[in-house]
Scaffold this active site. Structure first.
Site, PDB file in Angstrom:
ATOM      1  N   LEU A 151       0.866  -1.164   0.000  1.00 52.09           N
ATOM      2  CA  LEU A 151       0.000   0.000   0.000  1.00 52.09           C
ATOM      3  C   LEU A 151       0.912   1.226   0.000  1.00 52.09           C
ATOM      4  O   LEU A 151       1.984   1.214   0.608  1.00 52.09           O
ATOM      5  CB  LEU A 151      -0.894   0.038   1.249  1.00 52.09           C
ATOM      6  N   ASP A 152       0.491   2.287  -0.677  1.00 52.20           N
ATOM      7  CA  ASP A 152       1.268   3.518  -0.658  1.00 52.20           C
ATOM      8  C   ASP A 152       1.466   3.985   0.776  1.00 52.20           C
ATOM      9  O   ASP A 152       0.656   3.688   1.664  1.00 52.20           O
ATOM     10  CB  ASP A 152       0.540   4.618  -1.437  1.00 52.20           C
ATOM     11  N   LYS A 153       2.512   4.741   0.986  1.00 55.87           N
ATOM     12  CA  LYS A 153       2.821   5.243   2.327  1.00 55.87           C
ATOM     13  C   LYS A 153       1.603   5.881   2.986  1.00 55.87           C
ATOM     14  O   LYS A 153       1.303   5.607   4.150  1.00 55.87           O
ATOM     15  CB  LYS A 153       3.964   6.260   2.243  1.00 55.87           C
TER      16      LYS A 153
END
Length: 330
Positions: free
Chosen positions: A140-142
């Site tokens: 997942l993106d940051k």
């Protein structure tokens, strides 16, 4: 894979030092970083190696800089609390908070999910000993929160990796996104190859002939009365980098507060409190709500639901999206 930066000197650069010109040409790279790369032989000037920082630039000079991939960090266990949604001897599903990087990299050597997993799982976590992303099956993106599955041993890691890359029909990944405007039609699919933007390599974009095939199914759940924003459920049929953010922006409904793919929107229709919440919400309004998959060892179907973080709930409620069509149990 290495990144390549190119720059052609203009008349304004005539006579200036090479290091000053390149620092201005590539503002995303620090001057010290550029200097180190030049000293390492990564810069060419008109096709020839360039190593002198004091070289005077001429109009029309062509510079090419190669930025090698970051070296793998050596992960260290860190006692970071995890929100565990499911766990057994083979795997666990966690609710990743927004702001947490998944794996160590340059600039993020500690405080990552991998650091936390190493402490939580100990020697049972696959890939310990120099692997950059031990046990990580997908990312997942940051600044995207929500459900992620992590393998605890090599066998589960291989099986889950194969499942996520080859058997999308037996995986359920549903995200909740707050987007600007109202998608038309309210329910449908977005198809479009995704790859690096030729204009900005830090961004992904929809490409006509290159990139990788991507498919997102979406359904509008709730609409603000003045159509300023909507709550949308997105289900992934593929797993490309920034897929939902790119696809929703591509159809003209970028995620609220997305710092990369968002578009400037007026919030004059919002009250003062909502404007304050929007200004303070400095990440994309996206949450991996549901994650379901077939267990690689037992064959049992595992279904998990990640509660929404408080700041996203506050944003949704401030936009009057907590009531309306198809309201889910948040």
């Amino acid at each position: 894979m290495s990144d390549e930066l190119s720059y052609t000197a203009t008349s304004e650069d005539e006579g200036a030092r090479l290091d000053k010109v390149l620092a201005t040409a590539w503002p995303d790279q620090s001057r010290s970083r550029i200097k180190a790369l030049i000293e390492d032989g990564q810069l060419s000037l008109n096709g020839q190696p360039a190593r002198k920082m004091s070289t005077k630039v001429k109009e029309g000079d062509v510079f090419n800089l190669t930025i090698p991939p970051a070296e793998a960090a050596e992960p260290e266990p860190e006692d970071i609390k995890l929100d565990v949604l499911y766990e057994d001897d083979d795997l666990l599903v966690i609710n990743k908070p927004a702001g947490m990087v998944v794996h160590p990299a340059a600039g993020n050597e500690s405080g990552t999910l991998v650091n936390a997993l190493l402490a939580h799982c100990g020697d049972s976590l696959s890939g310990i000993g120099g692997v950059k992303r031990p046990g990580i099956v997908h990312r997942l993106d940051k600044n995207t929160s929500g459900a992620m599955v992590v393998a605890k041993n090599d066998t589960a890691h291989r099986a889950l990796s194969t499942l996520f890359s080859e058997d999308k029909e037996n995986i359920d990944r549903a995200y909740l996104a707050v987007v600007w405007g109202v998608p038309r039609p309210l329910e449908g699919k977005i198809e479009g190859n995704i790859g690096r933007s030729p204009k900005n390599r830090k961004k992904m974009t929809v490409l006509k002939s290159t990139g990788k095939y991507a498919l997102t199914h979406y359904k509008t759940l709730q609409i603000r009365d003045n159509s300023l924003a909507s709550l949308v459920e997105c289900r992934l049929a593929t797993g490309r980098t920034h897929q939902i953010r790119v696809h929703m922006s591509h159809i003209g409904h970028s995620l609220v507060c997305d710092p990369v793919y968002g578009r400037n929107r007026t919030v004059q229709k919002c009250n003062f409190k909502t404007q304050e919440i929007l200004n303070a919400f400095n990440k994309q309004a996206l949450h991996a709500r549901t994650l379901g998959f077939v267990h690689p060892r037992t064959g049992e179907y595992i279904s998990t639901t990640a509660p929404l973080p408080e700041d996203l709930l506050e944003l949704i409620e401030s936009l009057n999206l907590s009531l309306g069509i198809g309201a889910p149990n948040l």
